[in-house]
Design a protein around this motif. Structure first.
Motif, PDB file in Angstrom:
ATOM      1  N   CYS B  14       0.790 -36.493  24.920  1.00  0.00           N
ATOM      2  CA  CYS B  14       0.825 -35.576  24.372  1.00  0.00           C
ATOM      3  C   CYS B  14       1.311 -35.013  22.572  1.00  0.00           C
ATOM      4  O   CYS B  14       0.854 -33.555  22.208  1.00  0.00           O
ATOM      5  CB  CYS B  14       2.480 -35.174  25.157  1.00  0.00           C
ATOM      6  SG  CYS B  14       2.796 -33.082  25.083  1.00  0.00           S
ATOM      7  N   GLU B  15       1.883 -35.513  21.696  1.00  0.00           N
ATOM      8  CA  GLU B  15       1.551 -35.362  20.200  1.00  0.00           C
ATOM      9  C   GLU B  15      -0.403 -35.577  19.959  1.00  0.00           C
ATOM     10  O   GLU B  15      -0.264 -35.123  19.474  1.00  0.00           O
ATOM     11  CB  GLU B  15       1.684 -36.468  19.540  1.00  0.00           C
ATOM     12  CG  GLU B  15       3.758 -36.317  19.642  1.00  0.00           C
ATOM     13  CD  GLU B  15       4.707 -37.357  19.216  1.00  0.00           C
ATOM     14  OE1 GLU B  15       3.828 -38.347  18.234  1.00  0.00           O
ATOM     15  OE2 GLU B  15       5.928 -37.590  19.135  1.00  0.00           O
ATOM     16  N   LEU B  18      -1.347 -31.879  20.570  1.00  0.00           N
ATOM     17  CA  LEU B  18      -1.113 -31.468  20.264  1.00  0.00           C
ATOM     18  C   LEU B  18      -1.483 -30.894  18.557  1.00  0.00           C
ATOM     19  O   LEU B  18      -1.682 -30.022  17.891  1.00  0.00           O
ATOM     20  CB  LEU B  18       0.822 -31.320  19.789  1.00  0.00           C
ATOM     21  CG  LEU B  18       1.318 -30.456  21.309  1.00  0.00           C
ATOM     22  CD1 LEU B  18       2.865 -31.291  21.449  1.00  0.00           C
ATOM     23  CD2 LEU B  18       0.983 -29.277  22.172  1.00  0.00           C
ATOM     24  N   ARG B  22      -3.790 -27.474  15.702  1.00  0.00           N
ATOM     25  CA  ARG B  22      -3.434 -28.170  14.719  1.00  0.00           C
ATOM     26  C   ARG B  22      -4.542 -28.587  13.592  1.00  0.00           C
ATOM     27  O   ARG B  22      -4.221 -28.072  12.507  1.00  0.00           O
ATOM     28  CB  ARG B  22      -2.335 -29.393  15.077  1.00  0.00           C
ATOM     29  CG  ARG B  22      -1.030 -28.983  13.097  1.00  0.00           C
ATOM     30  CD  ARG B  22       0.396 -29.754  13.573  1.00  0.00           C
ATOM     31  NE  ARG B  22      -0.277 -31.387  13.330  1.00  0.00           N
ATOM     32  CZ  ARG B  22       0.925 -31.543  15.120  1.00  0.00           C
ATOM     33  NH1 ARG B  22       1.026 -31.105  15.989  1.00  0.00           N
ATOM     34  NH2 ARG B  22       0.219 -33.295  15.089  1.00  0.00           N
ATOM     35  N   LYS B  27      -9.346 -24.321  19.956  1.00  0.00           N
ATOM     36  CA  LYS B  27      -8.495 -22.841  20.438  1.00  0.00           C
ATOM     37  C   LYS B  27      -8.415 -22.688  22.016  1.00  0.00           C
ATOM     38  O   LYS B  27      -9.197 -23.163  23.062  1.00  0.00           O
ATOM     39  CB  LYS B  27      -9.972 -21.304  20.369  1.00  0.00           C
ATOM     40  CG  LYS B  27     -10.250 -21.816  18.735  1.00  0.00           C
ATOM     41  CD  LYS B  27     -11.220 -20.631  18.182  1.00  0.00           C
ATOM     42  CE  LYS B  27     -11.090 -21.295  16.518  1.00  0.00           C
ATOM     43  NZ  LYS B  27     -11.424 -19.733  15.706  1.00  0.00           N
ATOM     44  N   THR B  29      -7.159 -23.233  25.587  1.00  0.00           N
ATOM     45  CA  THR B  29      -7.179 -24.066  26.158  1.00  0.00           C
ATOM     46  C   THR B  29      -8.639 -25.446  25.884  1.00  0.00           C
ATOM     47  O   THR B  29      -8.178 -27.034  26.775  1.00  0.00           O
ATOM     48  CB  THR B  29      -6.386 -24.377  27.602  1.00  0.00           C
ATOM     49  OG1 THR B  29      -7.701 -24.017  28.462  1.00  0.00           O
ATOM     50  CG2 THR B  29      -5.207 -23.765  27.967  1.00  0.00           C
ATOM     51  N   ALA B  51      -1.139 -23.923  28.889  1.00  0.00           N
ATOM     52  CA  ALA B  51      -1.078 -23.852  27.565  1.00  0.00           C
ATOM     53  C   ALA B  51      -0.453 -24.801  26.417  1.00  0.00           C
ATOM     54  O   ALA B  51       0.335 -25.528  26.609  1.00  0.00           O
ATOM     55  CB  ALA B  51      -1.029 -22.208  27.117  1.00  0.00           C
ATOM     56  N   TYR B  52      -1.130 -24.443  25.068  1.00  0.00           N
ATOM     57  CA  TYR B  52      -0.793 -25.640  24.171  1.00  0.00           C
ATOM     58  C   TYR B  52       0.592 -25.600  23.787  1.00  0.00           C
ATOM     59  O   TYR B  52       1.610 -26.217  23.834  1.00  0.00           O
ATOM     60  CB  TYR B  52      -1.324 -25.709  23.091  1.00  0.00           C
ATOM     61  CG  TYR B  52      -2.661 -26.060  23.215  1.00  0.00           C
ATOM     62  CD1 TYR B  52      -2.608 -28.166  23.078  1.00  0.00           C
ATOM     63  CD2 TYR B  52      -4.093 -26.215  23.714  1.00  0.00           C
ATOM     64  CE1 TYR B  52      -3.945 -29.149  23.262  1.00  0.00           C
ATOM     65  CE2 TYR B  52      -5.221 -26.697  23.811  1.00  0.00           C
ATOM     66  CZ  TYR B  52      -4.939 -28.199  23.321  1.00  0.00           C
ATOM     67  OH  TYR B  52      -6.075 -28.987  23.861  1.00  0.00           O
ATOM     68  N   ASP B  53       1.022 -23.988  23.474  1.00  0.00           N
ATOM     69  CA  ASP B  53       2.209 -23.895  23.373  1.00  0.00           C
ATOM     70  C   ASP B  53       3.516 -24.571  24.786  1.00  0.00           C
ATOM     71  O   ASP B  53       4.508 -24.192  24.373  1.00  0.00           O
ATOM     72  CB  ASP B  53       2.968 -22.543  22.615  1.00  0.00           C
ATOM     73  CG  ASP B  53       2.877 -21.419  23.523  1.00  0.00           C
ATOM     74  OD1 ASP B  53       1.770 -21.524  25.147  1.00  0.00           O
ATOM     75  OD2 ASP B  53       1.917 -20.459  22.946  1.00  0.00           O
ATOM     76  N   ALA B  54       3.361 -24.504  25.347  1.00  0.00           N
ATOM     77  CA  ALA B  54       4.278 -25.037  26.947  1.00  0.00           C
ATOM     78  C   ALA B  54       3.714 -26.392  27.078  1.00  0.00           C
ATOM     79  O   ALA B  54       4.171 -26.831  28.339  1.00  0.00           O
ATOM     80  CB  ALA B  54       3.736 -24.053  27.640  1.00  0.00           C
ATOM     81  N   THR B  56       4.364 -30.151  26.649  1.00  0.00           N
ATOM     82  CA  THR B  56       6.069 -31.211  27.206  1.00  0.00           C
ATOM     83  C   THR B  56       5.200 -32.860  27.486  1.00  0.00           C
ATOM     84  O   THR B  56       4.075 -32.575  28.411  1.00  0.00           O
ATOM     85  CB  THR B  56       7.013 -30.928  27.694  1.00  0.00           C
ATOM     86  OG1 THR B  56       6.899 -30.432  29.091  1.00  0.00           O
ATOM     87  CG2 THR B  56       7.700 -28.709  27.105  1.00  0.00           C
TER      88      THR B  56
ATOM     89  N   ARG C  22      -3.796 -12.278  14.694  1.00  0.00           N
ATOM     90  CA  ARG C  22      -2.846 -13.773  13.895  1.00  0.00           C
ATOM     91  C   ARG C  22      -4.503 -14.880  15.113  1.00  0.00           C
ATOM     92  O   ARG C  22      -4.350 -15.689  14.174  1.00  0.00           O
ATOM     93  CB  ARG C  22      -1.918 -13.857  15.886  1.00  0.00           C
ATOM     94  CG  ARG C  22      -0.883 -15.013  15.151  1.00  0.00           C
ATOM     95  CD  ARG C  22       0.410 -14.889  15.930  1.00  0.00           C
ATOM     96  NE  ARG C  22      -0.315 -14.606  17.367  1.00  0.00           N
ATOM     97  CZ  ARG C  22       1.153 -14.155  17.927  1.00  0.00           C
ATOM     98  NH1 ARG C  22       1.550 -12.516  17.461  1.00  0.00           N
ATOM     99  NH2 ARG C  22       0.537 -13.317  19.152  1.00  0.00           N
TER     100      ARG C  22
END
Lengths: 235, 235, 235, 235
Positions: B14-15, B18, B22, B27, B29, B51-54, B56, C22
């Motif tokens: 996961c890390e 992500l 960063r 861009k 997914t 999506a990356y912001d979801a 976990t 953004r």
């Protein structure tokens, strides 16, 4: 040793190193800054292989002016030997920055000087930023990092360039080094070096190969309004 | 299965996923990371369409070493079959990254190897990063993702490139894969791959088409000061 | 009118507009998003001349399906008439995005289609993104924004391009429009359009002018693994 | 002097200066904004050599309309004399911005006008942004900053360009100046100038050297829908 001064220097070197990724010049761990203090008899440099987000002043590495390590410290940046050669040959230089910033590296890879195409360049570099020749196999085997320093000295000597007036270089096939009287200046010069390199490429793409450096009187004007006794810009 | 180890691996994968947006490599997914643990007998990979912001750790998908899913999970990244082929053929590889990072994709689209023009490249890749041939219609129909893995293996075998020394590739018309002994290395190699690709383009624009890769002795020096038993850089 | 639905649409349109700066696609106030809701009988669009940091859902402008404003509102984006023409001619389109994103604009200014050089393109656009012809003086005088919509329709009709399979265009001398079944899709397509435009330029610079689009079987594979009934990618 | 008005102007000039690095147009201390207030009889300009993160309204420097300093202040930006010449010759201009933004500088270094290749350009600049001739050695010796202003005036006069319709210029070998009726407009024009410069380079790279500016009727349409009495865009 003056422990208070050493502490200051470590703080300064740590901050200067952290300024590089913040300026977008360094990815991963590619880059290092050192500072020399003649009076204190030391060089302080980034440790080897420490990630930027784990970098703290106490991890900075202290050596004498020949680059010999005091005991009980982390390993210094592998490029220490290059810095030492530059300090020994450029006596007015008190801080050195090395990065793999992308536009300066591109000139290094292309084996080209960065021409003085405009006043942004002339404000910091009094003429083209030289590109060294490629190191020979023998030199690399003899001592890669030290010989990197020597090939820089050779470029400045052979072409009679004043390192105080042109505080930066690109090493053929490798990347840029820049310097100054203090770490702030050396870091600023590394930022300017990469910026003028990118602008020089764009200038050439816009020119269809017919571009000349700016005339010497404009170079003179911009350089001397910022440097030396008659400077009046940004003072 | 060792549930504690699986939990660790999911966290790591996961890390690593992500880390890609960063670093500016991904861009939307577009991208995926997997990790293989031979001892635990598993591959852990990004789920498909999350999506990356979801994202976990608990959403990461676990398969056996053949890429067969354990039940009760999200769908794995469509590129799983490519990862499996690479793990089966590159036994020392324990983590794989795929992105559509723009400069590496541009080399893939141009159908070109990324030449080793400098030490930034040589520090991570011992020679040119190869570009595969285009997949045939028959291969795509037979199993697109698996054949993508095979065409990578073919490129390394035919040209006798050691995937441990050149931990990355660009797939013709598609984009880059990179790898390493762990996810940190694989992610770093994806960053370096894109950076050297951009620098290579700039180098060529500055060179007017006459540029050569760096000499083998400089390639050797930079690669071996960071890798293998005699490494002394960043250790 | 269903006030609850209108409120939702205003929220959606506001968020979609804010997503553009953004994503780095929009500077100053250059850009607009609209959403059409056939059932509610409305189009909701960005107001004209409102800065992004002052944009709130209640400022979004509501019109009927012909683009006629309901009273007591801010002025709609000047490009409303273009959006209306697209909605009337592309019945499956429910959201439209217009930006001046720099790489798509560069293709528009060069008067060139964006070729499908790789799978990043093929994942979203089933073939080249067309560039319209230049509007004539008479068309501009007759009604610039409406005629901009018409020249887009003409390009898709004349070249028999399905706007659902190629959800974007560049208008000659002007810039990109993209669309989708909802605002999320339309915004994503505007991001992809600019990204593939930048990659296409880099691909051409790396290719020395000999580059071909990817073969149709690879285009087919990538497009159809994400779209239509047999899609299995990112679902 | 109206102290309340002076305070307002200092606030405005400070904010406008800070907007430049935020927009990515200025590195280090490269850039300056001034505002002229005819009624108050003053020009307010950035001080010389103050870092952006130390910039506060009270440090802004106030001069009369001839650029003569009131006592007890920091040194003004070295470029003050250029600003004064522009204010004296372009009576409708009330704010001036100077940067070394990279794409505009590249056109300046290449000695080229920025052609109006599209509507993004036409929305702000009614025709090509001119590049001045190079200053002569005699001019530089006579008074560099003042002569920089004069060579700009010469370019507009000789080519009969209306500075209100083309609110920007690139000075040969140096960089861009832009202006407007107020600081917001002047800053926006500096952003647009750099953006259209970058797009113009990309447009040329995509065009293989055959590109023409947009037709005058499209230039007219875009310029006049935003400016003058018949404007309807973004109002």
């Amino acid at each position: 040793m003056n422990q208070e001064r050493i502490k200051q220097l470590k703080q300064e070197v740590c901050e200067a190193n952290l300024a590089l990724p913040r300026a977008g010049l360094v990815k991963l761990t590619w880059g290092n800054v050192s500072v020399k203090d003649e009076a204190a008899g030391v060089i302080v440099i980034k440790p080897s292989g420490v990630a930027y987000d784990a970098m703290t002043p106490d991890k900075m590495v202290v050596t004498n002016l020949e680059g010999n390590l005091f005991t009980g410290q982390l390993k210094p940046s592998s490029d220490l030997a290059t810095h030492v050669v530059l300090y020994q040959n450029f006596p007015e230089v008190s801080a050195i920055v090395h990065t793999h910033s992308k536009w300066a590296v591109s000139f290094a890879q292309a084996g080209r000087d960065i021409p003085a195409y405009g006043t942004t360049h002339a404000d910091a570099f009094y003429g083209a930023v030289p590109c060294t020749r490629m190191l020979s196999k023998a030199e690399i085997e003899r001592g890669y990092e030290q010989e990197t320093g020597r090939v820089i000295i050779e470029a400045f000597n052979k072409r009679q360039i004043d390192p105080n007036a042109v505080p930066g270089v690109v090493v053929r096939g490798h990347g840029p080094f820049s310097w100054g009287k203090n770490s702030k200046q050396a870091v600023e010069n590394s930022i300017i070096l990469d910026e003028v390199a990118e602008m020089a490429l764009a200038t050439e793409l816009l020119s269809g190969g017919e571009i000349q450096p700016i005339p010497s009187f404009l170079l003179d004007k911009h350089y001397w309004r910022k440097h030396g006794k008659t400077a009046y810009y940004g003072q």
